[in-house]
Design a protein around this motif. Sequence first.
Motif, PDB file in Angstrom:
ATOM      1  N   GLY A 227     -31.496 -21.038 -26.939  1.00  0.00           N
ATOM      2  CA  GLY A 227     -32.256 -20.997 -25.694  1.00  0.00           C
ATOM      3  C   GLY A 227     -32.096 -22.291 -24.908  1.00  0.00           C
ATOM      4  O   GLY A 227     -31.864 -22.271 -23.689  1.00  0.00           O
ATOM      5  N   LEU A 230     -28.723 -22.310 -23.444  1.00  0.00           N
ATOM      6  CA  LEU A 230     -28.587 -21.446 -22.263  1.00  0.00           C
ATOM      7  C   LEU A 230     -28.981 -22.248 -21.012  1.00  0.00           C
ATOM      8  O   LEU A 230     -28.274 -22.255 -20.002  1.00  0.00           O
ATOM      9  CB  LEU A 230     -29.502 -20.234 -22.458  1.00  0.00           C
ATOM     10  CG  LEU A 230     -29.447 -19.107 -21.442  1.00  0.00           C
ATOM     11  CD1 LEU A 230     -29.955 -17.848 -22.124  1.00  0.00           C
ATOM     12  CD2 LEU A 230     -30.264 -19.351 -20.203  1.00  0.00           C
ATOM     13  N   PRO A 241     -29.088 -17.918 -15.081  1.00  0.00           N
ATOM     14  CA  PRO A 241     -29.338 -17.484 -16.469  1.00  0.00           C
ATOM     15  C   PRO A 241     -28.673 -16.137 -16.794  1.00  0.00           C
ATOM     16  O   PRO A 241     -28.153 -15.954 -17.894  1.00  0.00           O
ATOM     17  CB  PRO A 241     -30.864 -17.384 -16.550  1.00  0.00           C
ATOM     18  CG  PRO A 241     -31.374 -18.297 -15.484  1.00  0.00           C
ATOM     19  CD  PRO A 241     -30.336 -18.313 -14.396  1.00  0.00           C
ATOM     20  N   GLU A 242     -28.643 -15.227 -15.814  1.00  0.00           N
ATOM     21  CA  GLU A 242     -28.061 -13.909 -16.113  1.00  0.00           C
ATOM     22  C   GLU A 242     -26.535 -13.953 -16.211  1.00  0.00           C
ATOM     23  O   GLU A 242     -25.909 -12.981 -16.629  1.00  0.00           O
ATOM     24  CB  GLU A 242     -28.549 -12.850 -15.121  1.00  0.00           C
ATOM     25  CG  GLU A 242     -28.316 -13.148 -13.655  1.00  0.00           C
ATOM     26  CD  GLU A 242     -29.385 -14.056 -13.018  1.00  0.00           C
ATOM     27  OE1 GLU A 242     -30.176 -14.692 -13.746  1.00  0.00           O
ATOM     28  OE2 GLU A 242     -29.388 -14.136 -11.779  1.00  0.00           O
ATOM     29  N   ARG A 320     -35.195 -17.982 -22.270  1.00  0.00           N
ATOM     30  CA  ARG A 320     -34.612 -17.273 -21.118  1.00  0.00           C
ATOM     31  C   ARG A 320     -35.641 -17.146 -20.001  1.00  0.00           C
ATOM     32  O   ARG A 320     -35.339 -17.360 -18.827  1.00  0.00           O
ATOM     33  CB  ARG A 320     -34.093 -15.892 -21.558  1.00  0.00           C
ATOM     34  CG  ARG A 320     -33.261 -15.206 -20.499  1.00  0.00           C
ATOM     35  CD  ARG A 320     -32.685 -13.891 -20.971  1.00  0.00           C
ATOM     36  NE  ARG A 320     -31.494 -14.025 -21.807  1.00  0.00           N
ATOM     37  CZ  ARG A 320     -30.285 -14.317 -21.345  1.00  0.00           C
ATOM     38  NH1 ARG A 320     -30.085 -14.501 -20.060  1.00  0.00           N
ATOM     39  NH2 ARG A 320     -29.262 -14.439 -22.171  1.00  0.00           N
ATOM     40  N   GLN A 324     -35.430 -18.721 -16.250  1.00  0.00           N
ATOM     41  CA  GLN A 324     -35.614 -17.952 -15.017  1.00  0.00           C
ATOM     42  C   GLN A 324     -36.728 -18.534 -14.150  1.00  0.00           C
ATOM     43  O   GLN A 324     -36.609 -18.582 -12.928  1.00  0.00           O
ATOM     44  CB  GLN A 324     -35.876 -16.480 -15.335  1.00  0.00           C
ATOM     45  CG  GLN A 324     -34.568 -15.728 -15.538  1.00  0.00           C
ATOM     46  CD  GLN A 324     -34.679 -14.555 -16.494  1.00  0.00           C
ATOM     47  OE1 GLN A 324     -35.713 -14.325 -17.107  1.00  0.00           O
ATOM     48  NE2 GLN A 324     -33.578 -13.819 -16.635  1.00  0.00           N
TER      49      GLN A 324
END
Length: 396
Positions: A227, A230, A241-242, A320, A324
């Motif tokens: 995480g 990411l 993030p996506e 995540r 976002q």
Amino acid sequence: MSQPQLITVLGATGSIGLSTLDVIARHPQRYQVFALSGYSRLAQLLALCLRHAPRFAVVPDENAAVTLREGLRTAGSSTEVLVGEQALCDVSEAGEVDAVMAAIVGAAGLRPTLAAVKAGKKVLLANKEALVMSGALFMQAVRTSGAVLLPIDSEHNAIFQCLPSHYGQGLASVGVRRILLTASGGPFRCTPLPELQQVTPDQACAHPNWSMGRKISVDSASMMNKGLELIEACWLFDARPEQVEVVVHPQSVIHSLVDYVDGSVLAQLGNPDMRTPIANALAWPERIDSGVAPLDLFAIARLDFEAPDEVRFPCLRLAREAAQAGQSAPALLNAANEVAVEAFLQGRLRYPQIASMIEAVLQQQPVVALDDLEAVFEADGKARELAGQWLARHGR
Ligand code: NDP
Ligand code: MG
């Protein structure tokens, strides 16, 4: 032959610090140590000073300095001992320094790492927590100072190697569809869920593929490490993030991949040994020997992939969501995680409570804009306070 480059290694006594010094020692004509820092492992720091003869060694307090100075004096060393956070910043921004390895663990590394960035150094970033906490400010400082920021995290170093050199203009402009961030799944990938209530710190730290410090080992077990990575990838590669997909790959041979619009997928492979990304970043854009054995694909024989299970790994979902939400959310996530991991390592929390504590903190504390470093530390402090209260109610 040109002068050797002078390197400061922050967090020299840790896992990344030691691997860095191993690579440096293989190339005495190229690199010399300018400064080393340690925190609790003073005997280790003394041994490193005697071996690498840095100009400076940095310790956290006067007691540690007295002990280290005595050891250095007895051995006839001329290394000078400095004390405290300001000294960490000083040895990171000193004019003579060419590159700084940022390998202090956690939020404690933020100020010295930023000092290196602001001084326009070549910054080898292992301390992902610093970037997660202060992402926008950190990247703005890189742009302003012209610092060269090179990722040490094996996944980000892999992505860096799979991107063209002009990727800084945006992933879309170089034809990247998405980044595939690999994760080993850690020691609890297949543990029956009810057994997770009982797992111990030593079990959490027994990573199947990597040997690392205890905090990142627990993060790997919970997948909070992925995480944080990411969020780290979003800042380093200017990704949303996506655009970053986590792929569980238990062998840890592919360190990450980049998926291009033409269907090409580029990957970087290697044995799971941090000396590869360290040597890559130290010598970039050249290549040097790292001491890592060549990859034996016949011995590995197969590579497996699976989707991450966010029921098993709720920390991945929390990270995540924080990515976002942006703004202060990653700093809150990081601070709550640091408190939770420390409490778990001390036996005060059960493993599943790590995620519960972080989620509780994120639910209680509103997300705000982070306009300066003070705001970052305020968010960090608030999350630590709330996490401490949660621990008092739910810990043992
Ligand atoms: P370690 O725990 O092995 O080392 C941490 C280092 O930081 C040690 O030198 C330690 O000193 C020092 N330190 C600890 N607390 C403080 C503090 N409050 N102030 C100043 N120095 C402090 O960790 P790792 O080497 O495993 O990890 C370092 C960083 O690199 C982390 O951010 C981690 O996420 C990242 N990283 C690590 C990888 C790995 O393979 N190990 C892979 C990718 C990223 P002492 O030991 O003397 O107490
Ligand atoms: Mg990593």
